[in-house]
Scaffold this active site. Structure first.
Site, PDB file in Angstrom:
ATOM      1  N   SER A 126       1.016  -1.193   0.032  1.00 24.59           N
ATOM      2  CA  SER A 126       0.071   0.023  -0.157  1.00 24.59           C
ATOM      3  C   SER A 126       0.781   1.182   0.011  1.00 24.59           C
ATOM      4  O   SER A 126       1.869   1.156   0.706  1.00 24.59           O
ATOM      5  CB  SER A 126      -0.852   0.026   1.320  1.00 24.59           C
ATOM      6  OG  SER A 126      -1.392   1.165   1.452  1.00 24.59           O
ATOM      7  N   TYR A 151      -1.793  -1.032  10.786  1.00 26.04           N
ATOM      8  CA  TYR A 151      -2.246  -1.945   9.613  1.00 26.04           C
ATOM      9  C   TYR A 151      -1.111  -1.315   8.704  1.00 26.04           C
ATOM     10  O   TYR A 151      -0.502  -2.278   7.860  1.00 26.04           O
ATOM     11  CB  TYR A 151      -3.480  -1.177   9.098  1.00 26.04           C
ATOM     12  CG  TYR A 151      -3.701  -1.338   7.510  1.00 26.04           C
ATOM     13  CD1 TYR A 151      -3.754  -2.712   7.016  1.00 26.04           C
ATOM     14  CD2 TYR A 151      -3.471  -0.221   6.879  1.00 26.04           C
ATOM     15  CE1 TYR A 151      -3.977  -2.589   5.648  1.00 26.04           C
ATOM     16  CE2 TYR A 151      -3.345  -0.411   5.490  1.00 26.04           C
ATOM     17  CZ  TYR A 151      -3.851  -1.543   4.856  1.00 26.04           C
ATOM     18  OH  TYR A 151      -3.854  -1.650   3.450  1.00 26.04           O
ATOM     19  N   LYS A 155       1.961  -3.746   6.602  1.00 24.01           N
ATOM     20  CA  LYS A 155       2.422  -3.794   5.163  1.00 24.01           C
ATOM     21  C   LYS A 155       3.863  -3.477   5.167  1.00 24.01           C
ATOM     22  O   LYS A 155       4.682  -4.232   4.249  1.00 24.01           O
ATOM     23  CB  LYS A 155       1.490  -2.560   4.224  1.00 24.01           C
ATOM     24  CG  LYS A 155       0.298  -2.829   4.400  1.00 24.01           C
ATOM     25  CD  LYS A 155      -0.099  -4.147   3.324  1.00 24.01           C
ATOM     26  CE  LYS A 155      -1.547  -4.511   3.370  1.00 24.01           C
ATOM     27  NZ  LYS A 155      -1.612  -5.800   2.829  1.00 24.01           N
TER      28      LYS A 155
HETATM   29  N1  UFG Z   1     -12.977  10.783   3.411  1.00 22.82           N
HETATM   30  C1  UFG Z   1     -13.953  11.696   3.716  1.00 22.82           C
HETATM   31  N2  UFG Z   1     -15.059  11.160   4.098  1.00 22.82           N
HETATM   32  C2  UFG Z   1     -15.015   9.822   4.385  1.00 22.82           C
HETATM   33  C3  UFG Z   1     -14.307   9.039   4.012  1.00 22.82           C
HETATM   34  C4  UFG Z   1     -12.959   9.515   3.612  1.00 22.82           C
HETATM   35  O1  UFG Z   1     -13.730  12.925   3.508  1.00 22.82           O
HETATM   36  O2  UFG Z   1     -16.392   9.446   4.804  1.00 22.82           O
HETATM   37  C5  UFG Z   1     -11.708  11.402   2.785  1.00 22.82           C
HETATM   38  C6  UFG Z   1     -10.441  10.954   3.805  1.00 22.82           C
HETATM   39  O3  UFG Z   1     -10.276  12.118   4.927  1.00 22.82           O
HETATM   40  C7  UFG Z   1      -9.230  11.008   2.548  1.00 22.82           C
HETATM   41  C8  UFG Z   1     -10.012  10.417   1.548  1.00 22.82           C
HETATM   42  O4  UFG Z   1     -11.542  10.495   1.613  1.00 22.82           O
HETATM   43  O5  UFG Z   1      -8.937  12.408   2.468  1.00 22.82           O
HETATM   44  C9  UFG Z   1      -9.615   9.050   1.157  1.00 22.82           C
HETATM   45  O6  UFG Z   1     -10.204   8.362   2.410  1.00 22.82           O
HETATM   46  P1  UFG Z   1     -10.391   6.542   2.536  1.00 22.82           P
HETATM   47  O7  UFG Z   1     -10.587   6.268   3.612  1.00 22.82           O
HETATM   48  O8  UFG Z   1     -11.014   6.464   1.382  1.00 22.82           O
HETATM   49  O9  UFG Z   1      -8.556   6.140   2.017  1.00 22.82           O
HETATM   50  P2  UFG Z   1      -7.320   6.464   2.777  1.00 22.82           P
HETATM   51  O10 UFG Z   1      -6.550   7.262   1.726  1.00 22.82           O
HETATM   52  O11 UFG Z   1      -7.488   7.141   3.994  1.00 22.82           O
HETATM   53  O12 UFG Z   1      -6.887   5.095   2.960  1.00 22.82           O
HETATM   54  C10 UFG Z   1      -6.539   4.195   1.984  1.00 22.82           C
HETATM   55  C11 UFG Z   1      -6.660   2.938   2.101  1.00 22.82           C
HETATM   56  C12 UFG Z   1      -5.912   2.376   3.087  1.00 22.82           C
HETATM   57  C13 UFG Z   1      -4.505   2.513   2.952  1.00 22.82           C
HETATM   58  C14 UFG Z   1      -4.344   4.121   2.638  1.00 22.82           C
HETATM   59  C15 UFG Z   1      -2.917   4.456   2.296  1.00 22.82           C
HETATM   60  O13 UFG Z   1      -8.239   2.546   2.673  1.00 22.82           O
HETATM   61  O14 UFG Z   1      -5.810   0.679   3.100  1.00 22.82           O
HETATM   62  O15 UFG Z   1      -5.150   4.592   1.830  1.00 22.82           O
HETATM   63  O16 UFG Z   1      -2.789   5.951   2.243  1.00 22.82           O
HETATM   64  F1  UFG Z   1      -3.680   2.301   3.938  1.00 22.82           F
END
Ligand code: UFG
Length: 341
Positions: A126, A151, A155
């Protein structure tokens, strides 16, 4: 002779899409999954899309007594190892579960490969290993940072276990694919993401809000140092991501690896903000997404996107789908699941 690939976690979101692309590229596939965070409907979807039989074994692959018989019954040329716990927030509260499960899964898979003489493995890593990088976009040479969550640390640790194993065991080859943010669904709408309970990730939350299952999407922060203040990510279509696995397998079984252990970024190279994604979803699908801006989410990084030139040139692979097409697919899948017209 057809090559056969064992896909651990093959009933999951990325695993099921990868199984489809492997079969369509001419591989035989065996799926192993303990169904702890996946559904048989995904395997059935793979069978329907491909028309292939697709053997499925319900197994906890961290248990040699369950995993080794699969290698006995189905001799394979390669393994794609997806099976792992993946909820960032949960890992903070249950670090031991995450370390035990994710590490012992990879170790047991590698032990089985040694025992049965299987030399090729693709590991699901990741972009979380980069943390908030100092320079963007990130290349495979960008230094890994201290993990933000257990988590993320699993990785990193699994990458190291793989690196050390290929160094120690002659013949063994590994490719770590560092995924950016996978979204979307198969165009057939027969497989897609199946989050349990309230989704943590952005796109399933968006589709469930549009479908009326959630009242309101919270956009976590609009005060980041980005063009519109919301976070930037590299959202990659899950089918494009699945095809990167096919390219990685082809590279290894075709003897084209340049080193026993290789790493590739799998993204689009295109940074997209949360607000841009929400607005694009609304526009492409002609639906409203009720959202409000709230405070930042703990542990979120401001921005990350991939430099994909190494994967493009070495794997001969490129993400092809537009954000619009991907978000249309995500909505189509949600509607299909919910019986919405
Ligand atoms: N976000 C919102 N509202 C929500 C959910 C997410 O605004 O309800 C925003 C988050 O703040 C972030 C973006 O959308 O800015 C993406 O969020 P995600 O949770 O979809 O994804 P992440 O980038 O946080 O996490 C993903 C994977 C993880 C991995 C990570 C690595 O889910 O497994 O990328 O950066 F580790």
């Amino acid at each position: 002779m057809k090559k056969r690939v064992l896909v651990t976690g093959g009933a999951g979101y990325i695993g099921s899409h990868t199984a489809v692309e492997l079969i369509e590229a001419g591989y035989d596939v065996v799926v192993a999954d303990d169904l702890s965070n996946a559904e048989m409907t995904a395997v059935e979807g793979v069978r329907r899309i491909t028309g292939a039989e697709v053997p499925f074994v319900k197994a906890d692959c961290s248990d040699p007594a369950q995993l080794f018989p699969i290698f006995e019954q189905y001799p394979v040329d390669a393994v794609i190892h997806f099976a792992a716990f993946k909820a960032v927030g949960e890992s903070v509260h249950k670090p031991l579960d995450y370390y035990r499960n994710n590490l012992s899964l990879l170790i047991t898979v590698l032990e089985a490969m040694r025992k049965y003489g299987v030399e090729n493995i693709v590991f699901s890593s990741s972009c979380t290993v980069y943390g908030q990088a100092d320079v963007l976009p990130v290349t495979e040479q960008t230094p890994r940072k201290e993990a933000e969550s257990p988590y993320g640390n699993t990785k990193k640790m699994c990458e190291d276990i793989l690196r050390d194993s290929v160094k120690a065991y002659p013949g063994l080859k590994g490719i770590a694919l560092r995924y950016f943010n996978p979204i979307g669904a198969h165009p057939s709408a027969l497989i897609g993401e199946l989050p349990r309970g309230v989704p943590n990730n952005l796109v399933p939350y968006v589709t469930q809000t549009a479908a009326g299952l959630r009242e309101q999407l919270s956009v976590f922060g609009d005060d980041y140092n980005t063009p519109d203040g919301s976070c930037l990510r590299d959202y990659i279509d899950v089918v494009d991501l699945a095809r990167a696995h096919v390219a990685a397998i082809g590279r290894m079984v075709g003897g084209r690896s340049k080193a026993p252990y290789e790493i590739f970024n799998v993204g689009t190279g295109r940074p997209v903000s949360v607000l841009e994604l929400v607005h694009t979803f609304e526009k492409v699908n002609g639906v409203k997404v009720n959202y409000k801006i709230v405070g930042r989410r703990a542990g979120d990084i401001e921005a990350v996107w991939a430099d994909t030139s190494y994967a493009n040139s070495e794997l001969g692979w490129k993400a092809e789908k537009s954000l619009e097409e991907t978000l249309a697919g995500a909505w189509n899948w949600e509607k299909h699941r919910r019986g919405i017209e």
